[in-house]
Design a protein around this motif. Structure first.
Motif, PDB file in Angstrom:
ATOM      1  N   HIS A  95      33.532  19.366  15.581  1.00  0.00           N
ATOM      2  CA  HIS A  95      33.045  20.335  16.527  1.00  0.00           C
ATOM      3  C   HIS A  95      31.608  19.800  16.840  1.00  0.00           C
ATOM      4  CE1 HIS A  95      36.122  23.063  15.543  1.00  0.00           C
ATOM      5  NE2 HIS A  95      35.592  23.513  14.595  1.00  0.00           N
ATOM      6  N   ALA A  96      30.981  18.816  16.387  1.00  0.00           N
ATOM      7  CA  ALA A  96      29.846  18.382  16.838  1.00  0.00           C
ATOM      8  C   ALA A  96      30.137  17.211  17.845  1.00  0.00           C
ATOM      9  CB  ALA A  96      28.972  17.710  15.820  1.00  0.00           C
ATOM     10  N   GLY A  97      31.344  16.582  17.787  1.00  0.00           N
ATOM     11  CA  GLY A  97      31.700  15.506  18.610  1.00  0.00           C
ATOM     12  C   GLY A  97      31.500  14.297  17.892  1.00  0.00           C
ATOM     13  N   PHE A  98      31.962  13.264  18.721  1.00  0.00           N
ATOM     14  CA  PHE A  98      31.913  11.905  18.297  1.00  0.00           C
ATOM     15  C   PHE A  98      31.426  10.735  19.338  1.00  0.00           C
ATOM     16  CE2 PHE A  98      35.544  13.828  16.327  1.00  0.00           C
ATOM     17  CZ  PHE A  98      35.185  13.750  14.912  1.00  0.00           C
ATOM     18  N   ASN A  99      30.578  10.013  18.992  1.00  0.00           N
ATOM     19  CA  ASN A  99      29.958   9.059  20.087  1.00  0.00           C
ATOM     20  C   ASN A  99      30.780   7.770  20.209  1.00  0.00           C
ATOM     21  OD1 ASN A  99      27.726  10.749  20.745  1.00  0.00           O
ATOM     22  ND2 ASN A  99      26.780  10.177  18.832  1.00  0.00           N
ATOM     23  N   THR A 100      31.526   7.285  19.058  1.00  0.00           N
ATOM     24  CA  THR A 100      32.209   6.170  18.967  1.00  0.00           C
ATOM     25  C   THR A 100      33.586   6.236  18.356  1.00  0.00           C
ATOM     26  OG1 THR A 100      31.511   5.440  16.970  1.00  0.00           O
ATOM     27  CG2 THR A 100      30.173   4.898  18.907  1.00  0.00           C
ATOM     28  N   ILE A 127      35.155   8.467  14.854  1.00  0.00           N
ATOM     29  CA  ILE A 127      36.334   9.107  14.788  1.00  0.00           C
ATOM     30  C   ILE A 127      37.481   8.719  13.539  1.00  0.00           C
ATOM     31  CG2 ILE A 127      38.781   9.877  15.932  1.00  0.00           C
ATOM     32  CD1 ILE A 127      37.218   9.955  18.591  1.00  0.00           C
ATOM     33  N   PHE A 128      37.583   7.339  13.513  1.00  0.00           N
ATOM     34  CA  PHE A 128      38.329   6.774  12.572  1.00  0.00           C
ATOM     35  C   PHE A 128      37.744   6.923  11.161  1.00  0.00           C
ATOM     36  CE2 PHE A 128      39.632   3.350  15.663  1.00  0.00           C
ATOM     37  CZ  PHE A 128      40.275   4.267  16.664  1.00  0.00           C
ATOM     38  N   ASP A 129      36.470   6.927  10.852  1.00  0.00           N
ATOM     39  CA  ASP A 129      35.888   7.185   9.540  1.00  0.00           C
ATOM     40  C   ASP A 129      36.118   8.677   9.302  1.00  0.00           C
ATOM     41  OD1 ASP A 129      34.851   4.577   9.275  1.00  0.00           O
ATOM     42  OD2 ASP A 129      33.023   4.955  10.203  1.00  0.00           O
ATOM     43  N   TRP A 130      36.028   9.670  10.401  1.00  0.00           N
ATOM     44  CA  TRP A 130      36.381  10.952   9.887  1.00  0.00           C
ATOM     45  C   TRP A 130      37.893  11.298   9.642  1.00  0.00           C
ATOM     46  CZ3 TRP A 130      39.485  14.674  12.655  1.00  0.00           C
ATOM     47  CH2 TRP A 130      39.292  16.049  12.100  1.00  0.00           C
ATOM     48  N   VAL A 131      38.843  10.526  10.454  1.00  0.00           N
ATOM     49  CA  VAL A 131      39.965  10.584   9.755  1.00  0.00           C
ATOM     50  C   VAL A 131      40.186  10.312   8.419  1.00  0.00           C
ATOM     51  CG1 VAL A 131      42.343  10.094  10.218  1.00  0.00           C
ATOM     52  CG2 VAL A 131      40.995  10.551  12.168  1.00  0.00           C
ATOM     53  N   ALA A 132      39.728   9.067   8.011  1.00  0.00           N
ATOM     54  CA  ALA A 132      39.812   8.490   6.890  1.00  0.00           C
ATOM     55  C   ALA A 132      39.016   8.989   5.695  1.00  0.00           C
ATOM     56  CB  ALA A 132      39.049   7.081   6.860  1.00  0.00           C
ATOM     57  N   GLU A 133      38.271  10.402   5.942  1.00  0.00           N
ATOM     58  CA  GLU A 133      37.823  11.223   5.109  1.00  0.00           C
ATOM     59  C   GLU A 133      38.966  12.055   4.442  1.00  0.00           C
ATOM     60  OE1 GLU A 133      34.701  13.476   6.946  1.00  0.00           O
ATOM     61  OE2 GLU A 133      33.328  11.703   7.343  1.00  0.00           O
ATOM     62  N   SER A 134      39.920  12.305   4.960  1.00  0.00           N
ATOM     63  CA  SER A 134      41.072  12.892   4.488  1.00  0.00           C
ATOM     64  C   SER A 134      41.304  12.800   3.017  1.00  0.00           C
ATOM     65  CB  SER A 134      42.134  12.960   5.296  1.00  0.00           C
ATOM     66  OG  SER A 134      43.497  13.940   4.937  1.00  0.00           O
ATOM     67  N   ARG A 135      41.554  13.580   2.396  1.00  0.00           N
ATOM     68  CA  ARG A 135      42.163  13.338   0.930  1.00  0.00           C
ATOM     69  C   ARG A 135      43.497  12.785   0.801  1.00  0.00           C
ATOM     70  NH1 ARG A 135      44.361  18.067  -1.789  1.00  0.00           N
ATOM     71  NH2 ARG A 135      44.736  19.635  -0.098  1.00  0.00           N
ATOM     72  N   PHE A 136      44.253  13.045   1.802  1.00  0.00           N
ATOM     73  CA  PHE A 136      45.647  12.367   1.861  1.00  0.00           C
ATOM     74  C   PHE A 136      45.675  11.053   2.681  1.00  0.00           C
ATOM     75  CE2 PHE A 136      46.722  17.298   2.093  1.00  0.00           C
ATOM     76  CZ  PHE A 136      46.685  17.190   0.761  1.00  0.00           C
ATOM     77  N   PHE A 137      44.659  10.534   3.136  1.00  0.00           N
ATOM     78  CA  PHE A 137      44.342   9.131   3.904  1.00  0.00           C
ATOM     79  C   PHE A 137      44.312   8.164   2.683  1.00  0.00           C
ATOM     80  CE2 PHE A 137      42.349   5.473   5.654  1.00  0.00           C
ATOM     81  CZ  PHE A 137      43.402   5.193   6.633  1.00  0.00           C
ATOM     82  N   ASP A 138      45.327   7.322   2.489  1.00  0.00           N
ATOM     83  CA  ASP A 138      45.113   6.282   1.300  1.00  0.00           C
ATOM     84  C   ASP A 138      45.637   5.214   1.844  1.00  0.00           C
ATOM     85  OD1 ASP A 138      45.344   5.141  -0.936  1.00  0.00           O
ATOM     86  OD2 ASP A 138      45.605   6.466  -2.114  1.00  0.00           O
ATOM     87  N   PRO A 139      45.062   4.261   1.932  1.00  0.00           N
ATOM     88  CA  PRO A 139      45.288   2.909   2.731  1.00  0.00           C
ATOM     89  C   PRO A 139      46.800   2.604   2.013  1.00  0.00           C
ATOM     90  CG  PRO A 139      43.200   2.845   2.472  1.00  0.00           C
ATOM     91  CD  PRO A 139      43.378   4.119   1.968  1.00  0.00           C
TER      92      PRO A 139
END
Length: 378
Positions: free
Chosen positions: A201-206, A210-222
């Motif tokens: 909700h605070a928004g993203f500058n780059t 966004i990619f780092d935020w998505v990667a915070e998901s506990r279900f995102f595992d490379p």
């Protein structure tokens, strides 16, 4: 490039991409116009770093009634002629209901930001107005289409764990059973995946943020991640942000110490997440019920058929007689669904008893069993 909706009327060169300054000026000028027509109006947040734009997209719902006109009963659209006039559109492609209408607005031929694209020819700006049926749908569409391809990227993470995340919420597919919508509350869905709602909700500058935020998901595992193959739709080449995320994910998977998992482990993990989602959103009993019913229907075909009824009644190859008995059972129990309930509650013994009771009734008819029958099973 904007203008695709008007390809039969105007050339694509009539719709140059809009530099950010032109886009922002157009947004500032038209937003109050649309707000005078609809109660809820939003322009989804753009992807960070976007330098130009193909068109301007408004998401709207709840048309306002004006003293100048009366809305049609139950209409979700402001009158198209009023919208066209308010925008000053030269051309339009209109759609009724909760769909998207396209408007071509004549640009200013001496606009400094676009002068190198315009020459002496008229140029147009494409403005799309996506009408939603209600506030709930409006919230979902605005969420999913904000920050460029972010919604699609979140959907890709969901696909990797066997779920479907889209503009209509989080869904659970389990063919041949019905698809279930687990939730349409994106704050709750994000919490389940491990995405911070406050951060989004605070928004993203780059895009990297966004990619780092998505990667915070506990279900995102490379080591489990895949971006193509069964269950994942092919994405259009112009989705540059989506492609950049796939490269980001692949880079994460290529780091030292990250090993890919075998398919058996991938499938086991996926099923664990799917089961967790059912429990989290309160659908475990519903799915179990669908499975039980489906298995019972398959079993009923094995239990209640011409061959078993023939054997139970001793009617031999008198298939007309077998059919009569089966029809009596169906009538007694209001067709197959009633017999299914007997099977589920009393098992095969219960179904056999129903058949034998019907057989006893048939035997009271002097004309039963009929003398002639076909040679095909029932």
């Amino acid at each position: 490039m904007g203008g695709s909706a008007f390809s039969l009327l105007l050339s694509s060169s009539s719709f140059p991409r809009l530099p950010s300054a032109v886009y922002e000026a157009l947004k500032a000028r038209l937003t109050p116009v649309i707000q005078s027509l609809y109660l809820h109006v939003a322009i989804p947040a753009e992807a960070p770093g976007k330098m130009d734009h193909g068109d301007l997209d408004f998401i709207v719902c709840s048309p306002r009634e004006s003293s100048a006109y009366t809305l049609a009963p139950h209409s979700v659209n402001a009158p198209h002629d009023r919208v066209k006039a308010a925008l000053g559109a030269s051309h339009c492609v209109l759609a009724d209901g909760n769909r998207t209408s396209n408007f071509a607005i004549l640009g200013r031929t001496r606009c400094v930001e676009c002068c190198k694209l315009q020459g002496e020819n008229d140029i147009y700006y494409q403005v799309d107005i996506h009408v939603t049926e209600n506030k709930d749908e409006w919230d979902r569409v605005v969420y999913f289409h904000s920050f460029g391809d972010l919604g699609m990227i979140q959907g890709l993470v969901a696909r990797n764990v066997g779920l479907v995340l889209g503009v209509n919420g989080l869904k659970y597919q389990n063919p041949p059973h019905p698809t279930l919508t687990l939730s349409t509350d994106y704050d709750r869905i994000s919490k389940f995946f491990g995405w911070s709602n406050e951060r989004r909700h605070a928004g993203f500058n780059t895009r990297k943020e966004i990619f780092d935020w998505v990667a915070e998901s506990r279900f995102f595992d490379p080591k489990y991640f895949k971006s193509s193959g069964a269950g994942i739709k092919k994405v259009k080449p112009e989705r540059t942000m989506y492609r950049e995320f796939v490269l980001f994910a692949n880079e994460q998977a290529a780091r030292p110490g990250v090993t890919t998992m075998d398919m058996e482990e991938v499938l086991r993990r996926r099923e664990d997440v799917r089961n967790e989602a059912l429990v989290e959103f309160g659908w475990r009993d519903e799915v179990d019920g669908h499975v039980r019913l489906y298995e019972a229907r398959k079993r009923l075909k094995c239990v209640f058929n011409g061959t078993t009824v023939k054997d139970w009644t001793g009617l031999g190859n008198n298939w007309r007689g077998v059919k009569i008995v089966m029809d009596v059972v169906r009538k007694k129990h209001e067709d197959e669904e009633g017999i299914l309930q007997v099977l589920m509650s009393e098992g095969e013994v219960g179904v056999k008893q129903c058949v034998m009771n019907a057989f006893e009734v048939c035997l009271q008819d002097p004309a039963f069993p009929p003398k002639y029958g076909g040679n095909k099973d029932i």
